[in-house]
Design a protein around this motif. Structure first.
Motif, PDB file in Angstrom:
ATOM      1  N   VAL A 159       0.872  -1.290   0.385  1.00 56.04           N
ATOM      2  CA  VAL A 159       0.163   0.007  -0.224  1.00 56.04           C
ATOM      3  C   VAL A 159       0.948   1.050   0.074  1.00 56.04           C
ATOM      4  O   VAL A 159       0.917   2.575  -0.582  1.00 56.04           O
ATOM      5  CB  VAL A 159      -0.929  -0.248   1.577  1.00 56.04           C
ATOM      6  CG1 VAL A 159      -1.713   1.314   1.496  1.00 56.04           C
ATOM      7  CG2 VAL A 159      -2.236  -1.040   0.815  1.00 56.04           C
ATOM      8  N   ASP A 164      -1.747   0.258  -4.077  1.00 57.36           N
ATOM      9  CA  ASP A 164      -3.520   1.230  -3.730  1.00 57.36           C
ATOM     10  C   ASP A 164      -3.425   2.471  -3.892  1.00 57.36           C
ATOM     11  O   ASP A 164      -3.323   2.732  -2.309  1.00 57.36           O
ATOM     12  CB  ASP A 164      -4.671   0.301  -3.057  1.00 57.36           C
ATOM     13  CG  ASP A 164      -5.631  -0.076  -2.770  1.00 57.36           C
ATOM     14  OD1 ASP A 164      -6.221   2.033  -3.454  1.00 57.36           O
ATOM     15  OD2 ASP A 164      -6.290  -0.817  -2.931  1.00 57.36           O
ATOM     16  N   ARG A 165      -3.741   2.997  -3.880  1.00 56.34           N
ATOM     17  CA  ARG A 165      -2.926   4.842  -3.489  1.00 56.34           C
ATOM     18  C   ARG A 165      -3.989   5.572  -2.209  1.00 56.34           C
ATOM     19  O   ARG A 165      -3.911   6.115  -1.579  1.00 56.34           O
ATOM     20  CB  ARG A 165      -2.790   5.467  -4.784  1.00 56.34           C
ATOM     21  CG  ARG A 165      -2.316   5.115  -5.678  1.00 56.34           C
ATOM     22  CD  ARG A 165      -1.600   6.172  -6.424  1.00 56.34           C
ATOM     23  NE  ARG A 165      -0.261   5.686  -7.747  1.00 56.34           N
ATOM     24  CZ  ARG A 165      -0.225   6.522  -8.909  1.00 56.34           C
ATOM     25  NH1 ARG A 165      -1.082   7.644  -9.271  1.00 56.34           N
ATOM     26  NH2 ARG A 165       1.215   6.027  -9.453  1.00 56.34           N
ATOM     27  N   ASP A 166      -5.402   5.162  -2.636  1.00 57.68           N
ATOM     28  CA  ASP A 166      -6.934   5.658  -2.409  1.00 57.68           C
ATOM     29  C   ASP A 166      -6.327   4.739  -0.949  1.00 57.68           C
ATOM     30  O   ASP A 166      -7.289   5.927  -0.304  1.00 57.68           O
ATOM     31  CB  ASP A 166      -7.848   5.079  -3.300  1.00 57.68           C
ATOM     32  CG  ASP A 166      -8.171   5.255  -4.078  1.00 57.68           C
ATOM     33  OD1 ASP A 166      -7.446   6.399  -4.347  1.00 57.68           O
ATOM     34  OD2 ASP A 166      -8.413   4.731  -5.719  1.00 57.68           O
ATOM     35  N   VAL A 167      -6.396   3.522  -0.783  1.00 59.66           N
ATOM     36  CA  VAL A 167      -6.431   2.862   0.324  1.00 59.66           C
ATOM     37  C   VAL A 167      -4.832   4.062   1.677  1.00 59.66           C
ATOM     38  O   VAL A 167      -4.860   4.072   2.246  1.00 59.66           O
ATOM     39  CB  VAL A 167      -6.168   1.825   0.490  1.00 59.66           C
ATOM     40  CG1 VAL A 167      -6.080   1.178   1.764  1.00 59.66           C
ATOM     41  CG2 VAL A 167      -7.031   0.714  -0.050  1.00 59.66           C
ATOM     42  N   CYS A 168      -4.128   4.378   0.320  1.00 61.40           N
ATOM     43  CA  CYS A 168      -2.883   5.011   1.220  1.00 61.40           C
ATOM     44  C   CYS A 168      -2.801   5.494   2.154  1.00 61.40           C
ATOM     45  O   CYS A 168      -3.025   6.482   2.968  1.00 61.40           O
ATOM     46  CB  CYS A 168      -1.575   4.802  -0.011  1.00 61.40           C
ATOM     47  SG  CYS A 168      -0.330   5.618   0.862  1.00 61.40           S
ATOM     48  N   TYR A 169      -3.563   7.207   0.636  1.00 63.68           N
ATOM     49  CA  TYR A 169      -4.501   8.104   1.665  1.00 63.68           C
ATOM     50  C   TYR A 169      -4.942   8.337   2.487  1.00 63.68           C
ATOM     51  O   TYR A 169      -5.220   8.886   3.160  1.00 63.68           O
ATOM     52  CB  TYR A 169      -5.274   8.734   0.596  1.00 63.68           C
ATOM     53  CG  TYR A 169      -5.283  10.090   0.703  1.00 63.68           C
ATOM     54  CD1 TYR A 169      -4.423  11.106   0.552  1.00 63.68           C
ATOM     55  CD2 TYR A 169      -6.956  10.757   1.154  1.00 63.68           C
ATOM     56  CE1 TYR A 169      -5.029  12.691   1.049  1.00 63.68           C
ATOM     57  CE2 TYR A 169      -7.567  11.969   1.246  1.00 63.68           C
ATOM     58  CZ  TYR A 169      -6.162  13.188   1.031  1.00 63.68           C
ATOM     59  OH  TYR A 169      -6.938  14.326   2.084  1.00 63.68           O
ATOM     60  N   SER A 170      -6.440   6.655   2.825  1.00 64.51           N
ATOM     61  CA  SER A 170      -7.557   7.129   3.977  1.00 64.51           C
ATOM     62  C   SER A 170      -6.123   6.600   5.077  1.00 64.51           C
ATOM     63  O   SER A 170      -6.504   7.139   6.137  1.00 64.51           O
ATOM     64  CB  SER A 170      -7.705   5.991   3.595  1.00 64.51           C
ATOM     65  OG  SER A 170      -7.684   4.893   3.141  1.00 64.51           O
ATOM     66  N   LYS A 171      -5.022   5.772   4.902  1.00 70.62           N
ATOM     67  CA  LYS A 171      -4.960   5.408   5.999  1.00 70.62           C
ATOM     68  C   LYS A 171      -3.488   6.365   6.274  1.00 70.62           C
ATOM     69  O   LYS A 171      -3.480   6.656   7.571  1.00 70.62           O
ATOM     70  CB  LYS A 171      -4.074   3.737   6.215  1.00 70.62           C
ATOM     71  CG  LYS A 171      -5.325   3.084   5.408  1.00 70.62           C
ATOM     72  CD  LYS A 171      -4.530   1.840   5.739  1.00 70.62           C
ATOM     73  CE  LYS A 171      -5.336   0.286   5.867  1.00 70.62           C
ATOM     74  NZ  LYS A 171      -4.732  -0.614   5.197  1.00 70.62           N
ATOM     75  N   SER A 174      -1.428  10.504   2.538  1.00 69.21           N
ATOM     76  CA  SER A 174      -0.411  10.618   1.009  1.00 69.21           C
ATOM     77  C   SER A 174      -1.174   9.897   0.259  1.00 69.21           C
ATOM     78  O   SER A 174      -1.376   8.916   0.298  1.00 69.21           O
ATOM     79  CB  SER A 174       1.062  11.018   1.740  1.00 69.21           C
ATOM     80  OG  SER A 174       1.540  11.136   2.950  1.00 69.21           O
ATOM     81  N   TYR A 175      -0.248  10.385  -1.137  1.00 75.44           N
ATOM     82  CA  TYR A 175      -0.690   9.418  -2.316  1.00 75.44           C
ATOM     83  C   TYR A 175       1.068   9.001  -2.990  1.00 75.44           C
ATOM     84  O   TYR A 175       1.463   9.665  -3.045  1.00 75.44           O
ATOM     85  CB  TYR A 175      -1.295  10.640  -3.254  1.00 75.44           C
ATOM     86  CG  TYR A 175      -2.974  10.457  -3.191  1.00 75.44           C
ATOM     87  CD1 TYR A 175      -3.697   8.893  -4.035  1.00 75.44           C
ATOM     88  CD2 TYR A 175      -3.356  11.521  -2.959  1.00 75.44           C
ATOM     89  CE1 TYR A 175      -4.664   8.726  -4.114  1.00 75.44           C
ATOM     90  CE2 TYR A 175      -5.521  10.879  -2.711  1.00 75.44           C
ATOM     91  CZ  TYR A 175      -5.715  10.060  -3.606  1.00 75.44           C
ATOM     92  OH  TYR A 175      -6.696   9.841  -3.617  1.00 75.44           O
TER      93      TYR A 175
END
Length: 272
Positions: A159, A164-171, A174-175
């Motif tokens: 991640v 999975d950039r969206d998951v990284c941003y949610s956690k 950051s993208y």
């Protein structure tokens, strides 16, 4: 690695304490009043032994190793919300002898709640969850004393490296970008996430060691309290612009330092 960093931190912490409370040697020629000398001697108390919190302790192996192999530790708290893990942890503590029993204590409960209910109490907090540590960071930065050491592991490397950039941003907020520097970016994303949680409580971090290894990353940071230094966080952050045709990239800093000119000086300059 964690034991080596912990030993270095305790040694460094002792040096900082000695420098901070070395008032008697520094001012003994200046202080003449007997009452003042007595007060200085009271200020020079002995350094409290370090308290280590291991969240998500499981079998308690790491907590036991800290207690047995690192000098200067007064107590190690091993926390887990799994009853089976805590029972195994207690058995392992007993098997390692009375010296370990006097230092290591196992507690059943949620590490997040325990850290929130014990603010600024621990010298060292070790986070080694399965997956992302983001849900523990907010409570972890609050539970550390000023200058405390946070040891944090993230095993969701895919991640953090851009799968999975969206998951990284949610956690992490950051993208990530895919590139040759993806593992370094993963470390920086985790550091920025810890910094953002610390900033909410007028605190900031100083990285000590950052490691990428196999399928995980692990960072060691010290957490300090300073509203002034906290405002300089944007100087350490930047946006990354990656070329789509090659490996070239450019960094654009989020903030910059400027010197404010007083109104009086401004009026004088405007008169010319």
């Amino acid at each position: 690695m964690s034991i080596a960093v912990l030993r270095t931190y305790i040694s460094r912490h002792k040096e900082e304490y000695a420098a901070k409370f070395n008032l008697k040697n520094k001012f003994q020629n200046e202080v003449q009043d007997e009452m003042q000398v007595t007060n200085l001697e009271k200020c020079q108390g002995e350094l409290r032994a370090s308290i280590v919190l291991e969240a998500l302790a499981a079998s308690g192996l790491r907590a036991i190793r800290y207690a047995c192999e690192v000098d200067g530790i007064g107590q190690v708290l091993a926390i887990d919300k799994d009853k089976v893990c805590i029972e195994i942890c207690k058995k392992n503590i007993i098997l390692n002898g009375p010296a370990t029993c006097s230092k290591v204590a196992a507690h059943l409960g949620d590490a997040r709640v325990y850290m929130l209910t014990h603010p600024k109490e621990f010298d060292v907090v070790d986070l080694d969850p399965y997956g992302t540590p983001s849900i523990f960071l907010d409570s972890a930065v609050q539970s550390l004393v000023d200058g405390g050491l946070l040891m944090c592991t993230a095993t969701d490397l895919a991640v953090l490296c851009g799968e999975d950039r969206d998951v990284c941003y949610s956690k992490y907020g950051s993208y990530p970008l895919k590139g040759k520097y993806c593992h370094e970016m993963a470390l920086r994303i985790l550091l920025a996430c810890i910094e953002s949680h610390a900033n909410r409580y007028k605190r900031f971090i100083v990285p000590v060691l950052s490691v990428y290894m196999d399928y995980y990353i692990r960072v060691f940071v010290r957490v300090y309290t300073s509203p002034i230094a906290m405002k300089k966080t944007t100087l350490k952050l930047a946006y990354v612009y990656q070329c789509v045709a090659c490996d070239s990239f450019h960094l654009q800093r989020i903030g910059r330092a400027t010197t404010k000119v007083r109104e009086k000086v401004r009026s004088e300059l405007s008169s010319f």
